[in-house]
Design an enzyme around this catalytic site. Structure first.
Site, PDB file in Angstrom:
ATOM      1  CE  LYS A   1       4.272  18.031  30.299  1.00 55.86           C
ATOM      2  NZ  LYS A   1       4.224  18.934  31.464  1.00 55.86           N
TER       3      LYS A   1
ATOM      4  CB  SER B   1       2.227  21.914  27.947  1.00 54.91           C
ATOM      5  OG  SER B   1       2.378  22.145  29.327  1.00 54.91           O
TER       6      SER B   1
END
Length: 388
Positions: free
Chosen positions: A328, A303
């Site tokens: 992600k 992320s």
């Protein structure tokens, strides 16, 4: 395998995509769009007209209809989310979301232990946070943790041990007690600790040598960017820097951008879209652009940590060493439901400065390395390695 009682996943989310939910599912766009983790808002900005918005409306409508029928809005939202096909979607109870926001604010409820599973399936304390209940009780690194509230922890996954320490099953809060069975040498004893609200230590700094400073970022909680900039300023002039993002599951995108600003003199960090609306994130000027820099990553780098890695790699600022990152790269938007619970659904994706999409792909390091990644980083910094 190791873990600490601050980095457990939110309650009930121990499966599938929940590997990312404590830190990584704070929307890549969360801080960027003004939708804060602790204040999801009643309607997500910009969530109109696109397919993701339709999913959001479906979830909200299901929750509202359940509330009108006297049923659980949260359970209805969970069913709608499971049908949505959104792998990163999640539904939090009000308490879970508050805990989530606390964690991103650099706080957690626990006793201050970090542990790992040793050979023979024994759980060993590896670190005790100074000032924590565990420290006050005299627990030390190297102690064996035998049981939690009477339950043997031998053979349990570390994540399950962490959950027991925090009291996830009973929604335990600061002030509740937990009984630990401990062993040190020939001494075996039981110690009752009172859980407390503690601060995380998301940034640690140590010197490998006079020529190398290692800055480890465990998660992008509030204040991490300032801490990294301070560490960069304190590094010896001309020394190399290793930015260790291994196992970093993400966090607040503003802190990832602030960290990028420590190493860049302005410019693009990432682009992202929210329901088709294209936006950009830029670094502040004045960062250190001269110190040799290596970024360490692995499959646990997710992320916001991938966003930062992609920026440093694409901008030619760092050599990335390690293994492919998790992948992600999606944007979640939170929406408050009638019973106070919160649903998060994907509304877009981000890309690195060169336009590389991260979601489902991850970031490929410049140099592959596994167990010897830190040593490889030192070699690169010394100028002896092949960085081509």
């Amino acid at each position: 395998m190791s873990g600490r009682d601050l980095f457990c996943q939110p309650r009930r989310f121990g499966r599938g995509a929940a590997l990312t939910l404590l830190f990584a599912s704070v929307l890549v766009a969360g801080a960027a769009t003004g939708s804060l983790p602790g204040d999801p808002g009643e309607a997500a900005p910009g969530a109109t007209g696109a397919a993701p918005a339709g999913r959001s409306e479906d979830v909200t409508r299901a929750a509202e209809e359940a509330a009108a029928d006297g049923k659980s809005p949260m359970e209805a939202a969970q069913r709608a989310v499971s049908r949505s096909g959104d792998r990163w979607a999640a539904v939090y109870s009000e308490g879970e979301y508050e805990e989530f926001a606390e964690s991103l604010d650099g706080r957690y409820t626990g006793v201050g232990l970090e542990a790992r599973r040793e050979r023979g399936d024994r759980i060993e304390v590896t670190k005790v946070q100074p000032g924590s209940p565990a420290a006050a009780a005299g627990v030390r690194a190297g102690d064996r943790l035998r049981s939690v509230d009477g339950r043997s922890v031998d053979g349990l996954p570390v994540t399950d041990v962490v959950s027991l320490l925090r009291g996830d099953a009973t929604d335990a809060h600061a002030g509740t007690t937990v009984r630990l069975g401990l062993e040190r040498g020939t001494r075996v004893w039981t110690q009752t600790l009172r859980r407390a609200l503690l601060s995380t230590d998301s940034v640690t700094v140590h010197r490998l040598s006079d020529d190398t400073t290692v800055i480890t970022v465990a998660a992008f909680t509030k204040g991490v960017g300032d801490s990294v900039r301070s560490a960069v300023r304190d590094a010896p002039a001309g020394a190399g820097i290793v930015l260790d993002l291994r196992g970093n599951s993400g966090g607040l995108v503003t802190e990832a951008v602030s960290t990028a600003s420590a190493f860049l003199d302005g410019g693009l960090v990432a682009t992202y879209d929210v329901d088709g609306d294209q936006r950009a994130l830029h670094a502040d000027g004045g960062g250190d652009t001269t110190s040799p820099l290596v970024t360490l990553v692995d499959g646990g780098t997710m992320s916001a940590a991938e966003l930062l890695t992609g920026a440093l790699q694409d901008r030619g600022r760092a050599v990335v060493v390690g293994s492919r990152t998790f992948g992600k790269g999606s944007v979640q938007m939170p929406r408050r439901l009638p019973d106070g619970s919160v649903a998060e659904l994907t509304v877009g994706h981000y890309r690195t400065p060169s336009g590389h999409g991260v979601d489902g792909r991850g970031i490929t390091p410049d140099l592959e390395a596994d167990d010897g990644a830190l040593q490889r980083a030192e070699t690169v910094l010394s100028g002896l390695g092949d960085v081509s």
